[in-house]
Design a protein around this motif. Structure first.
Motif, PDB file in Angstrom:
ATOM      1  N   SER A   1    -108.514 -50.468   9.809  1.00 19.48           N
ATOM      2  CA  SER A   1    -108.809 -51.696   9.070  1.00 19.48           C
ATOM      3  C   SER A   1    -107.812 -52.811   9.376  1.00 19.48           C
ATOM      4  N   ASP A   2    -106.582 -52.444   9.782  1.00 19.85           N
ATOM      5  CA  ASP A   2    -105.578 -53.455  10.100  1.00 19.85           C
ATOM      6  C   ASP A   2    -105.697 -53.982  11.533  1.00 19.85           C
ATOM      7  N   TRP A   3    -106.612 -53.411  12.290  1.00 22.23           N
ATOM      8  CA  TRP A   3    -106.777 -53.792  13.691  1.00 22.23           C
ATOM      9  C   TRP A   3    -107.319 -55.217  13.778  1.00 22.23           C
ATOM     10  N   LYS A   4    -106.633 -56.058  14.504  1.00 24.32           N
ATOM     11  CA  LYS A   4    -107.074 -57.441  14.706  1.00 24.32           C
ATOM     12  C   LYS A   4    -107.699 -57.532  16.095  1.00 24.32           C
ATOM     13  N   SER A   5    -108.975 -57.746  16.119  1.00 21.61           N
ATOM     14  CA  SER A   5    -109.647 -57.801  17.424  1.00 21.61           C
ATOM     15  C   SER A   5    -109.596 -59.217  17.986  1.00 21.61           C
TER      16      SER A   5
ATOM     17  N   GLN B   1    -110.221 -54.944  24.970  1.00 23.94           N
ATOM     18  CA  GLN B   1    -109.636 -54.466  23.718  1.00 23.94           C
ATOM     19  C   GLN B   1    -110.609 -53.544  22.970  1.00 23.94           C
TER      20      GLN B   1
ATOM     21  N   LYS C   1    -110.919 -62.486  19.765  1.00 24.02           N
ATOM     22  CA  LYS C   1    -112.188 -63.206  19.676  1.00 24.02           C
ATOM     23  C   LYS C   1    -112.528 -63.756  21.061  1.00 24.02           C
TER      24      LYS C   1
END
Length: 123
Positions: free
Chosen positions: A29-33, A6, A35
């Motif tokens: 900024s809205d990107w959810k990486s 990702q 974990k």
């Protein structure tokens, strides 16, 4: 998708927008990486280890006792020499262990008589 995959895709998109399409600013900024999952090592309980050891005999039993009782890795166990065993102090010298470092660890009491027998039989 894996976290590293990702991250690589995000960097490729950022490169595309900044270098190829010549966008000055990109809002991620809205990107959810994703974990990275934390994995815990699987360690036998004392009861489980004793159950496995109960089914062994001979050299495999001795190796298992050294690995479990002294905390040796498989290659460290297989590389042991007679000169690395100090029966008087109850210690094992592990040469070229992880990180190519030497260390001293305890000699399991349960393995001492088997070690003596193994040494006598190999000479």
């Amino acid at each position: 998708m894996a976290a590293n995959t990702q991250k690589q895709a995000l960097n490729a998109l950022a490169f595309l927008y900044k270098q190829v399409l010549k966008y000055e600013t990109i809002d991620i900024s809205d990107w959810k990486s994703a974990k990275k999952p934390k994995t815990l090592p699987v360690v036998f309980s004392k009861q489980e280890a004793n159950q496995v050891i109960a089914h062994l005999s001979g050299s495999p039993l001795l190796a298992a006792l050294l690995m479990y009782g002294a905390g040796l890795r498989l290659q460290e166990t297989l590389r042991l020499h007679i000169k690395d065993i100090d029966f008087g102090r109850g210690e094992l010298l592990v040469r070229s262990g992880k990180g190519n470092k030497d260390r001293v660890t305890m000699l399991p009491q349960r393995a001492i008589s088997m070690l003596h027998s193994h040494i006598e039989n190999s000479q």
